[in-house]
Design a protein around this motif. Structure first.
Motif, PDB file in Angstrom:
ATOM      1  N   ILE A 147       0.826  -1.205   0.000  1.00 46.20           N
ATOM      2  CA  ILE A 147       0.000   0.000   0.000  1.00 46.20           C
ATOM      3  C   ILE A 147       0.859   1.254   0.000  1.00 46.20           C
ATOM      4  O   ILE A 147       0.483   2.276  -0.602  1.00 46.20           O
ATOM      5  N   LYS A 148       2.011   1.223   0.635  1.00 49.88           N
ATOM      6  CA  LYS A 148       2.893   2.390   0.630  1.00 49.88           C
ATOM      7  C   LYS A 148       3.377   2.743  -0.770  1.00 49.88           C
ATOM      8  O   LYS A 148       3.634   3.907  -1.075  1.00 49.88           O
ATOM      9  N   ASN A 149       3.506   1.729  -1.616  1.00 51.30           N
ATOM     10  CA  ASN A 149       4.076   1.935  -2.942  1.00 51.30           C
ATOM     11  C   ASN A 149       3.035   2.195  -4.028  1.00 51.30           C
ATOM     12  O   ASN A 149       3.386   2.293  -5.209  1.00 51.30           O
ATOM     13  N   GLN A 150       1.738   2.285  -3.629  1.00 50.47           N
ATOM     14  CA  GLN A 150       0.698   2.536  -4.628  1.00 50.47           C
ATOM     15  C   GLN A 150       0.597   4.032  -4.941  1.00 50.47           C
ATOM     16  O   GLN A 150       0.722   4.866  -4.042  1.00 50.47           O
ATOM     17  N   PRO A 151       0.362   4.387  -6.198  1.00 47.02           N
ATOM     18  CA  PRO A 151       0.146   5.800  -6.538  1.00 47.02           C
ATOM     19  C   PRO A 151      -1.145   6.303  -5.893  1.00 47.02           C
ATOM     20  O   PRO A 151      -2.057   5.511  -5.637  1.00 47.02           O
ATOM     21  N   PRO A 152      -1.259   7.586  -5.621  1.00 50.25           N
ATOM     22  CA  PRO A 152      -2.480   8.116  -4.976  1.00 50.25           C
ATOM     23  C   PRO A 152      -3.723   7.861  -5.831  1.00 50.25           C
ATOM     24  O   PRO A 152      -3.707   8.056  -7.044  1.00 50.25           O
ATOM     25  N   MET A 153      -4.773   7.399  -5.176  1.00 46.37           N
ATOM     26  CA  MET A 153      -6.060   7.172  -5.835  1.00 46.37           C
ATOM     27  C   MET A 153      -7.066   8.208  -5.321  1.00 46.37           C
ATOM     28  O   MET A 153      -7.050   8.584  -4.149  1.00 46.37           O
ATOM     29  N   LYS A 154      -7.979   8.621  -6.192  1.00 46.21           N
ATOM     30  CA  LYS A 154      -8.972   9.628  -5.814  1.00 46.21           C
ATOM     31  C   LYS A 154     -10.171   9.025  -5.088  1.00 46.21           C
ATOM     32  O   LYS A 154     -10.960   9.752  -4.474  1.00 46.21           O
ATOM     33  N   HIS A 155     -10.323   7.725  -5.163  1.00 40.86           N
ATOM     34  CA  HIS A 155     -11.528   7.079  -4.646  1.00 40.86           C
ATOM     35  C   HIS A 155     -11.558   7.100  -3.118  1.00 40.86           C
ATOM     36  O   HIS A 155     -10.554   6.803  -2.453  1.00 40.86           O
ATOM     37  N   ARG A 156     -12.734   7.412  -2.556  1.00 38.68           N
ATOM     38  CA  ARG A 156     -12.970   7.378  -1.129  1.00 38.68           C
ATOM     39  C   ARG A 156     -14.326   6.719  -0.873  1.00 38.68           C
ATOM     40  O   ARG A 156     -15.173   6.640  -1.761  1.00 38.68           O
ATOM     41  N   LEU A 157     -14.523   6.238   0.331  1.00 37.24           N
ATOM     42  CA  LEU A 157     -15.793   5.591   0.673  1.00 37.24           C
ATOM     43  C   LEU A 157     -16.953   6.552   0.399  1.00 37.24           C
ATOM     44  O   LEU A 157     -16.866   7.750   0.720  1.00 37.24           O
ATOM     45  N   PRO A 158     -18.041   6.070  -0.200  1.00 30.57           N
ATOM     46  CA  PRO A 158     -19.086   6.977  -0.704  1.00 30.57           C
ATOM     47  C   PRO A 158     -19.796   7.806   0.358  1.00 30.57           C
ATOM     48  O   PRO A 158     -20.302   8.885   0.060  1.00 30.57           O
ATOM     49  N   MET A 159     -19.858   7.321   1.624  1.00 33.45           N
ATOM     50  CA  MET A 159     -20.537   8.082   2.664  1.00 33.45           C
ATOM     51  C   MET A 159     -19.610   9.081   3.364  1.00 33.45           C
ATOM     52  O   MET A 159     -20.035   9.776   4.292  1.00 33.45           O
ATOM     53  N   SER A 160     -18.356   9.163   2.933  1.00 32.48           N
ATOM     54  CA  SER A 160     -17.399  10.061   3.561  1.00 32.48           C
ATOM     55  C   SER A 160     -17.809  11.519   3.376  1.00 32.48           C
ATOM     56  O   SER A 160     -18.453  11.887   2.384  1.00 32.48           O
ATOM     57  N   GLN A 161     -17.414  12.351   4.321  1.00 30.18           N
ATOM     58  CA  GLN A 161     -17.687  13.775   4.205  1.00 30.18           C
ATOM     59  C   GLN A 161     -16.993  14.325   2.959  1.00 30.18           C
ATOM     60  O   GLN A 161     -15.853  13.979   2.661  1.00 30.18           O
ATOM     61  N   GLY A 162     -17.709  15.175   2.239  1.00 29.75           N
ATOM     62  CA  GLY A 162     -17.154  15.770   1.041  1.00 29.75           C
ATOM     63  C   GLY A 162     -17.403  14.988  -0.226  1.00 29.75           C
ATOM     64  O   GLY A 162     -17.134  15.482  -1.331  1.00 29.75           O
ATOM     65  N   GLN A 163     -17.926  13.759  -0.105  1.00 33.00           N
ATOM     66  CA  GLN A 163     -18.237  12.967  -1.286  1.00 33.00           C
ATOM     67  C   GLN A 163     -19.599  13.360  -1.856  1.00 33.00           C
ATOM     68  O   GLN A 163     -20.452  13.897  -1.143  1.00 33.00           O
ATOM     69  N   PRO A 164     -19.837  13.089  -3.138  1.00 32.90           N
ATOM     70  CA  PRO A 164     -21.127  13.469  -3.757  1.00 32.90           C
ATOM     71  C   PRO A 164     -22.302  12.738  -3.111  1.00 32.90           C
ATOM     72  O   PRO A 164     -22.131  11.685  -2.481  1.00 32.90           O
TER      73      PRO A 164
END
Length: 774
Positions: free
Chosen positions: A575-592
């Motif tokens: 996981i440390k070596n993965q490039p940044p992903m934009k995806h976040r859990l859908p109920m997170s604050q700030g998500q559509p």
């Protein structure tokens, strides 16, 4: 002295009048019929409160409250407070209690509160159609704010009456898997959670008066510890466990065999390419064979059968080639012949005894597959073709219809019909309705399936299982909502309130995957390398909950945990070596804004700006249609947990199910005799519920038997607060329904369109969510 007493009485009467006026104002502003403020002398006296087994409490935010006390520490049943509460004589009434969301049990002494009306218990004590009034557990429910618990009052107990006697009683905690009464029902050793206020009302969505004091959400902060030191602790513990196992006189059991096998391929362990460890594993498998030869039914007693030992053979295929043609210790039979006999027996028995529930058939079928893989390695002419063996896994994970038990000729029985799938179209398990924590563990099972189908340790596994695994985790992502951990840090928690098999609220802290004895919090993301799941894992790292999850697992002291934590260093590097992903859990604050709906199990998850709403429209209806839904509604200031009545349309079978007088469980008479000794009776006992028409393909159904179709309606309609939900659970039927006046010119959150018509049509498997601002 008499003048003082007279003055006190006058003051009290003035207080009662002031309180009564406040109630009138409250009733004008909402549908509240009556309200009792605990700890307020005027309010308690006006409601004829008998509080002999309780005490007043100085509650949060300067509010008064009352807590109920144990009668003694050597009994599970505690005190009961009783009072009179006004109700509507014609309408269906609800009862709501107010609790402080930061109040939780820090010393592992949880308690339960039960509601009584006219002396009868409302709801069952464990996994019933109606929950206890409160289950005080080990995590803060809604930090810094109040939460409101709503239960329906049986119409038969309120109809034609203007007041009823209400009781709230304290009971000890329950361990749902306890086999004896003492292990199941624990004695009291703590008082109840503080109860602030209670209300009777007729609108299912309770709305407190605007003058009531409400809290505010604590300021968010990010967890500071633990950190990478957890990896060092895990490595130390695992190597100590390996050394202990090597020095032990005990022969390794099945879980230890699998743990040592996996450890042989982790470079940092003392087991890495260690010949002595390999020989100990071989000795352990020999021991399992000798036990099997002594008792050929040994693997029939557990769902896993000989699967753990078979998995070790897959993992150690190359080094084992030097041992398989040598005799089992103490016999003249070669390991190839002996082990093959054992794995064939386990495989063939379990395929004739598969389990119908999703998680159970996953366990059984995975280990059938593992045994067949071992047979292929040892005696290829006795194995099943891969297509046949992996077909069982495809059935278990909902890729193809579940075929049930095989007969001795390998012919499936299809007891649920030839179209029954173990997963819904959306990817949730079909455990009757939505299940929270119980449903999360299937991710571990399906990941194990994928890993077990790898031809070699570094090759890809079955692509269809991988795709289904990703689908499962993405579907369940809707059921994590923003919260705080026990230390007040930013976190996401599992939605458990609307879960059929959940009884611990709130759910655990989790992101993409639940930390369990059998799975780490990012194992599935690392196995599949799916970009969306990787984004969820990175969100966990950002919130610094990654190592907290792993530390929790490491604290579960058993062999299976060792096998799980063995993966920590490897997945952390990944996981440390993965490039940044934009995806976040859908109920997170700030998500559509977001709507997830699954008609297969009747559940809806809604994110609407700052509102989060979970609804299980099909709620614990195991035997017949009960017209009940469970709602969990979170706003920035208030949390509501409600069991409410719902309109349901269905094809009736003509049969009925009569609710038995079971106060403990709604689906089992377990321990009921012990509770009957206390003179407890269920408020809804004797109520007759209609059974929906069950498909003819359900060969094993009869009235009174638990069935996924018996209690499920085709159409559900629920009005709750500013939301109106319509869900068509049928596949091909269409329905029309009238839109309530309030929702004309509302917004359909699913399609984002405005609704202006007074009647809407809803197609098969469609869900409509209307929202109208209050």
């Amino acid at each position: 002295m008499e003048l003082v007493q007279r003055a006190n009485r006058i003051v009290l009467l003035i207080g009662i009048c002031v309180f009564a006026l406040a109630l009138v104002e409250q009733a004008r502003a909402s549908d509240v019929v009556d309200s009792l403020q605990f700890g307020n002398a005027a309010s308690e006296q006006s409601h004829k409160l008998d509080a002999r087994q309780s005490e007043t409490a100085d509650g949060a935010l300067g509010q008064t409250a009352r807590r109920i006390l144990p009668r003694s520490t050597d009994h599970w049943r505690g005190g009961r407070v009783t009072f009179r509460l006004r109700v509507d004589p014609e309408e269906l009434n609800y009862f709501t209690a107010k609790f402080w969301g930061s109040d939780y049990e820090k010393n592992e002494k949880p308690t339960r509160l039960f509601l009584f009306v006219e002396g009868k218990q409302v709801g069952q004590r464990h996994l019933g159609q109606i929950d206890p009034l409160d289950i005080r557990e080990l995590h803060p429910r809604f930090s810094g704010r109040f939460f409101y618990k709503t239960l329906p009052l049986p119409l038969a107990l309120t109809q034609g009456k203007t007041t009823v006697e209400v009781g709230i009683e304290l009971h000890g905690r329950i361990w749902g898997y306890g086999d004896t009464f003492e292990r199941y029902q624990h004695n009291l050793d703590a008082p109840s959670r503080d109860i602030y206020q209670c209300y009777s009302h007729t609108d299912p969505c309770f709305q407190p008066d605007g003058n009531e004091v409400q809290g505010t959400a604590p300021e968010l902060k990010v967890r500071r510890e633990p950190g990478e030191e957890v990896i060092k602790e895990v490595r130390k513990r695992i190597n100590q466990a390996i050394k202990k196992s090597m020095r032990s006189d005990r022969i390794p059991d099945l879980q230890t065999i699998r743990f040592l096998s996996n450890a042989c391929f982790e470079k940092w362990t003392d087991a890495y390419h260690n010949k002595e460890v390999l020989e100990r594993i071989v000795k352990g498998i020999d021991h399992q064979y000798l036990a099997f030869r002594k008792d050929p039914t040994i693997f029939e007693k557990e769902w896993v059968g000989a699967g753990e030992a078979a998995e070790a053979i897959r993992i150690l295929a190359k080094p084992l080639r030097f041992y398989v043609d040598k005799p089992v210790e103490g016999t003249e039979t070669s390991r190839r012949e002996a082990w093959t006999e054992m794995f064939v027996a386990s495989r063939d028995w379990h395929v004739q005894h598969r389990r119908a529930y999703t998680n159970q058939t996953m366990i059984v079928d995975l280990n059938i597959y593992r045994c067949n893989r071992a047979v292929r390695y040892l005696s290829p002419r006795m194995d099943w073709p891969e297509r046949k063996a992996v077909g069982l896994l495809h059935e278990a994970v909902g890729i193809k219809p579940w075929a049930g038990n095989w007969d001795q000729r390998g012919r499936p029985s299809f007891p649920k019909g030839k179209r029954y799938m173990q997963l819904t179209d959306e990817g949730l398990t079909r455990e009757l309705g939505y299940v929270g924590a119980y449903g999360e563990i299937v991710g571990d099972f399906v990941r194990n399936m994928y890993e077990s189908t790898r031809p070699t340790l570094d090759a890809e596994g079955d692509p269809e299982i991988k795709e289904q695994l990703v689908k499962i985790v993405r579907a369940r992502a809707a059921f994590r909502y923003p919260s705080l951990d026990d230390d007040g840090n930013r976190a996401m928690r599992l939605e458990a309130t609307v879960g059929w098999r959940d009884w611990k609220y709130p759910g655990n802290v989790m992101y993409g995957q639940m930390p369990t004895v059998s799975g780490g919090p990012v194992d599935i993301a690392a196995s599949t390398e799916d970009p969306i799941l990787t984004g969820y894992a990175q969100q966990m790292l950002t919130d610094n909950q990654f190592f907290a999850g792993w530390k929790y697992i490491a604290g579960l002291r058993n062999t299976e945990t060792l096998d799980t934590t063995l993966r920590l260093p490897r997945v952390y590097e990944w996981i440390k070596n993965q490039p940044p992903m934009k995806h976040r859990l859908p109920m997170s604050q700030g998500q559509p804004n977001y709507v997830f709906a699954d008609p297969g199990v009747g559940v809806v998850a809604i994110k609407n700006n700052d509102d989060i709403l979970y609804v299980s429209l099909y709620w614990r209806a195991r035997y017949a249609v009960n017209n009940l839904s469970r709602v969990h509604y979170l706003t920035p200031t208030i949390e509501r947990d409600a069991t409410v009545f719902t309109e349901a349309r269905f094809n009736a079978s003509g049969d009925f199910y009569e609710i038995p007088d079971w106060t403990n469980m709604g689906f089992n008479k377990k321990h009921e005799d012990e509770y009957k000794k206390e003179g407890l009776n269920l408020a809804t006992a004797g109520m007759r519920l209609p059974i929906a028409k069950v498909p003819a393909s359900q060969k094993d159904f009869k009235p009174g038997k638990e069935n996924i179709y018996a209690g499920k309606a085709d159409l559900y309609l629920l009005h709750y607060g500013p939301y109106y939900i319509a869900m068509n659970c049928s596949r091909s039927r269409s329905f029309s329904f009238d839109v309530p006046d309030r929702f004309l010119d509302s917004k359909n959150l699913v399609t984002k369109e405005r609704v202006t018509r007074s009647k809407l049509k809803i197609r098969g498997k469609e869900t409509i969510v209307l929202f109208q601002k209050p």
